[in-house]
Write a protein that holds these residues in place. Structure first.
Motif, PDB file in Angstrom:
ATOM      1  N   LEU A   1       0.838  -1.205   0.000  1.00 42.90           N
ATOM      2  CA  LEU A   1       0.000   0.000   0.000  1.00 42.90           C
ATOM      3  C   LEU A   1       0.866   1.246   0.000  1.00 42.90           C
ATOM      4  O   LEU A   1       0.560   2.240  -0.648  1.00 42.90           O
ATOM      5  CB  LEU A   1      -0.927  -0.002   1.219  1.00 42.90           C
ATOM      6  CG  LEU A   1      -2.072  -0.999   1.188  1.00 42.90           C
ATOM      7  CD1 LEU A   1      -2.943  -0.838   2.420  1.00 42.90           C
ATOM      8  CD2 LEU A   1      -2.913  -0.832  -0.064  1.00 42.90           C
TER       9      LEU A   1
ATOM     10  N   ARG B   1      -1.760   9.687   5.081  1.00 46.27           N
ATOM     11  CA  ARG B   1      -2.824   9.135   4.241  1.00 46.27           C
ATOM     12  C   ARG B   1      -2.810   7.616   4.165  1.00 46.27           C
ATOM     13  O   ARG B   1      -3.807   7.018   3.767  1.00 46.27           O
ATOM     14  CB  ARG B   1      -2.730   9.727   2.836  1.00 46.27           C
ATOM     15  CG  ARG B   1      -2.934  11.229   2.845  1.00 46.27           C
ATOM     16  CD  ARG B   1      -2.869  11.811   1.454  1.00 46.27           C
ATOM     17  NE  ARG B   1      -3.891  11.264   0.577  1.00 46.27           N
ATOM     18  CZ  ARG B   1      -3.935  11.496  -0.724  1.00 46.27           C
ATOM     19  NH1 ARG B   1      -3.024  12.240  -1.284  1.00 46.27           N
ATOM     20  NH2 ARG B   1      -4.882  10.969  -1.457  1.00 46.27           N
ATOM     21  N   VAL B   2      -1.671   6.984   4.482  1.00 40.28           N
ATOM     22  CA  VAL B   2      -1.606   5.523   4.368  1.00 40.28           C
ATOM     23  C   VAL B   2      -1.280   4.858   5.706  1.00 40.28           C
ATOM     24  O   VAL B   2      -2.049   4.048   6.209  1.00 40.28           O
ATOM     25  CB  VAL B   2      -0.576   5.092   3.296  1.00 40.28           C
ATOM     26  CG1 VAL B   2      -0.550   3.572   3.176  1.00 40.28           C
ATOM     27  CG2 VAL B   2      -0.900   5.731   1.961  1.00 40.28           C
TER      28      VAL B   2
ATOM     29  N   GLU C   1       3.073  12.872   3.929  1.00 42.88           N
ATOM     30  CA  GLU C   1       1.760  12.562   3.343  1.00 42.88           C
ATOM     31  C   GLU C   1       1.486  11.062   3.392  1.00 42.88           C
ATOM     32  O   GLU C   1       0.357  10.641   3.631  1.00 42.88           O
ATOM     33  CB  GLU C   1       1.705  13.053   1.896  1.00 42.88           C
ATOM     34  CG  GLU C   1       1.190  14.467   1.767  1.00 42.88           C
ATOM     35  CD  GLU C   1       1.122  14.880   0.311  1.00 42.88           C
ATOM     36  OE1 GLU C   1       0.024  15.241  -0.132  1.00 42.88           O
ATOM     37  OE2 GLU C   1       2.161  14.813  -0.375  1.00 42.88           O
TER      38      GLU C   1
ATOM     39  N   TRP D   1     -14.694  -0.579   7.692  1.00 44.02           N
ATOM     40  CA  TRP D   1     -14.087  -0.951   6.409  1.00 44.02           C
ATOM     41  C   TRP D   1     -13.341  -2.272   6.494  1.00 44.02           C
ATOM     42  O   TRP D   1     -13.012  -2.872   5.472  1.00 44.02           O
ATOM     43  CB  TRP D   1     -13.133   0.142   5.926  1.00 44.02           C
ATOM     44  CG  TRP D   1     -12.133   0.593   6.947  1.00 44.02           C
ATOM     45  CD1 TRP D   1     -12.276   1.643   7.805  1.00 44.02           C
ATOM     46  CD2 TRP D   1     -10.837   0.046   7.208  1.00 44.02           C
ATOM     47  NE1 TRP D   1     -11.158   1.775   8.589  1.00 44.02           N
ATOM     48  CE2 TRP D   1     -10.253   0.812   8.250  1.00 44.02           C
ATOM     49  CE3 TRP D   1     -10.102  -1.009   6.672  1.00 44.02           C
ATOM     50  CZ2 TRP D   1      -8.984   0.541   8.761  1.00 44.02           C
ATOM     51  CZ3 TRP D   1      -8.848  -1.274   7.184  1.00 44.02           C
ATOM     52  CH2 TRP D   1      -8.308  -0.501   8.212  1.00 44.02           C
ATOM     53  N   GLN D   2     -13.072  -2.748   7.703  1.00 41.44           N
ATOM     54  CA  GLN D   2     -12.264  -3.963   7.832  1.00 41.44           C
ATOM     55  C   GLN D   2     -13.010  -5.191   7.332  1.00 41.44           C
ATOM     56  O   GLN D   2     -14.203  -5.344   7.574  1.00 41.44           O
ATOM     57  CB  GLN D   2     -11.902  -4.189   9.299  1.00 41.44           C
ATOM     58  CG  GLN D   2     -10.630  -3.492   9.692  1.00 41.44           C
ATOM     59  CD  GLN D   2     -10.168  -3.982  11.037  1.00 41.44           C
ATOM     60  OE1 GLN D   2     -10.962  -4.164  11.950  1.00 41.44           O
ATOM     61  NE2 GLN D   2      -8.887  -4.202  11.169  1.00 41.44           N
TER      62      GLN D   2
ATOM     63  N   PRO E   1      -3.918   5.647   8.895  1.00 40.26           N
ATOM     64  CA  PRO E   1      -5.202   4.942   8.775  1.00 40.26           C
ATOM     65  C   PRO E   1      -5.051   3.424   8.807  1.00 40.26           C
ATOM     66  O   PRO E   1      -5.878   2.734   9.397  1.00 40.26           O
ATOM     67  CB  PRO E   1      -5.765   5.400   7.429  1.00 40.26           C
ATOM     68  CG  PRO E   1      -4.860   6.409   6.878  1.00 40.26           C
ATOM     69  CD  PRO E   1      -3.702   6.605   7.783  1.00 40.26           C
ATOM     70  N   ALA E   2      -3.977   2.921   8.205  1.00 40.87           N
ATOM     71  CA  ALA E   2      -3.802   1.465   8.174  1.00 40.87           C
ATOM     72  C   ALA E   2      -3.503   0.908   9.558  1.00 40.87           C
ATOM     73  O   ALA E   2      -3.777  -0.257   9.833  1.00 40.87           O
ATOM     74  CB  ALA E   2      -2.684   1.085   7.202  1.00 40.87           C
TER      75      ALA E   2
END
Lengths: 278, 251
Positions: free
Chosen positions: A157, A174-175, A170, A255-256, A178-179
């Motif tokens: 990702l 953005r990755v 960023e 979302w998981q 959240p992950a």
């Protein structure tokens, strides 16, 4: 099973989670009713309930609950915020990892309760040492889980973000963050459990209010009914905290694609289904 | 007009293992080039280098006449797996690479691109609600929305069943017709190579070098049953076997 029985079973909340608590209370009650324990050793539920009413009338129960909850909230807030900041730093920044990780890992091996006498000495017997101890208790689960979460983010990702030439900052925003949210929430939930544990210990040492104080105080005056009351209230408060965080978890992690979310979603679908039915 | 992609004397090694042994390749604007070859010949590495994900190589890669020294917004990449961000909706995933994702212009772009890959109805869905083919279409849309001059695809349909794969190939042709990017497609599916490409580049065993180049003549839209394509497939198969038997002799 007939179709109507199946749909009725789905409509009513399951009784399964209540079987064990009811059995425990019944066992508690029964053990005194049949004379296995003396009432002064193990006061039956009505006696504890009466004590609760009494304490409530005198305003002591509210006072205990309020001061314990306040300490937990403050300590948990401080501990988690510091944990999130430090974990982000060590998780994302190699130099930060080198600087903090070894020390924090070493400190983690100290049984956290060993801090209690020292904090008492340093910070006095007012609120600060209690809040500090709760904060230390809440810190480590959140810190450890979030660092592990950040380290465990799927490299693939991150690579997608690199194709779009995003800066490291960023990519983090953005990755990576959240992950690693699932790990953070697991950490916060464990941290909250620790916070409740530590507040009781903190209140053993020179507090004048709070559920932990009530436990030691009642022990000295052999008021076993009040000790039971404190334990029951602590159990309820702990459960409420856990349920709240689980609720946040379900909402933020919808979302998981996991077994946990699957059952939550299935439940939601069934609710929709039910509302659609006449 | 400048050459969208030009590769010269490209060599790459991982430690002591040479992976690419000198690749020369020029791709014209709007051309579709398929790269095929035995596994381990460096096909995927070639794409990673063009995409600027790995800059430790010798030789030259030029995108629109400028040397590649890192990720370039003019180059898009679709991976073998969809690699969607599971916490973002399909449309948010597609908008991921847009600098101005919040503007109405960006929203229109995302909507149009989702239309091209046939996912309009799933704009608000989460990745976990998509089938494998839909997820890969969303990934394709994410790469298309920034309108790259060069679009790289790394075995994009290899994990899909044959039927879905054919549908996605047609989605890709539709998208290419609309955006006309220069396409470099790495694949191990010879049918896919001859159906989609203008040229098929055959890489040899590691370290990969261009072994053979086949031109695919038929105009689009193509028919999968076209005997010319079947003939080309046989030619490719023979070239690959030749490659293998040569290695067999060497061993």
């Amino acid at each position: 099973m007939s179709a109507s029985a199946a749909s009725r079973g789905r409509r009513l909340p399951s009784a399964l989670p209540w079987i064990l608590p009811v059995a425990i209370v019944a066992g508690w009650w029964g053990s005194t009713a049949f004379g296995i324990f003396e009432v002064h050793q193990m006061p039956p539920p009505p006696v504890v309930f009466e004590s609760a009413q009494n304490m409530w009338a005198r305003g002591l129960l509210q006072q205990d609950v309020m001061s314990t909850v306040a300490r937990v909230l403050e300590g948990f807030a401080v501990g988690s915020v510091v944990a999130i900041l430090l974990a982000t730093l060590t998780g994302l920044w190699r130099k930060g990892e080198e600087a903090f990780e070894p020390t924090l890992q070493a400190l983690r091996t100290v049984p956290t309760l060993a801090w209690a006498p020292l904090l008492l000495l340093w910070l006095g017997i007012d609120e600060p040492p209690k809040v500090a101890l709760v904060a230390i208790g809440a810190f480590f689960p959140t810190y450890v889980n979030l660092v592990a979460g950040i380290k465990g983010v799927d490299r693939k990702l991150v690579e997608v973000a690199r194709v779009y030439n995003l800066s490291d900052l960023e990519i983090a925003r953005r990755v990576v963050l959240p992950a690693s949210l699932p790990s953070l929430l697991t950490g916060l939930r464990l941290g909250a459990t620790q916070a409740w544990l530590f507040v009781v210990v903190a209140e053993f040492f020179g507090a004048a209010t709070g559920l932990g104080f009530r436990l030691t105080d009642s022990q000295q005056s052999t008021r076993v009914d009040l000790m039971f009351l404190a334990i029951v209230v602590l159990a309820i408060l702990g459960k409420v905290t856990d349920s709240l965080i689980r609720m946040v978890e379900r909402r933020m992690l919808s979302w998981q694609d996991t077994i946990g979310q699957m059952s939550a979603e299935k439940a939601a679908r069934e609710t929709e289904l039910r509302q659609g039915l006449p | 007009m400048s050459q969208p992609l030009a590769i010269a004397k490209l060599r790459k090694r991982y430690g002591d293992t040479p992976v690419l042994g000198g690749i020369d390749l020029e791709v014209d604007a709007g051309e579709i080039v398929a790269v095929v070859g035995p596994s381990g010949c460096g096909k995927s590495t070639l794409l990673r280098l063009i995409a600027g994900l790995d800059t430790r190589f010798s030789g030259e890669i030029r995108v629109a006449d400028s040397l590649v020294c890192g990720p370039d917004p003019r180059v898009g990449l679709v991976f073998q797996e969809p690699r969607l961000f599971p916490w973002l909706s399909v449309s948010e995933n597609v908008a991921f690479g847009l600098r101005d994702a919040a503007t109405p212009r960006a929203r229109d772009l995302v909507r149009d691109t989702l239309g091209v890959v046939g996912l309009t109805a799933f704009a608000q869905a989460l990745p976990k609600q998509l089938s494998g083919g839909m997820a890969q279409r969303a990934a394709l849309a994410r790469a298309l929305v920034t309108e790259p001059q060069v679009l790289l695809l790394d075995e994009p349909f290899s994990s899909l069943d044959a039927f879905t794969r054919m549908r996605l190939q047609d989605h890709l042709v539709a998208a290419w017709t609309r955006y006309r990017p220069t396409l470099v497609l790495v694949t191990h599916d010879l049918d896919e190579a001859v159906y989609l490409a203008d040229r098929v580049v055959l890489l040899g065993e590691r370290p990969g070098r261009v072994q053979d180049v086949l031109r695919v003549a038929p105009e689009r839209p193509r028919d999968r049953r076209d005997p010319t394509l079947l003939g080309l497939r046989v030619a490719l198969l023979e070239a690959l076997h030749l490659e293998r038997s040569q290695v067999g002799v060497a061993v």
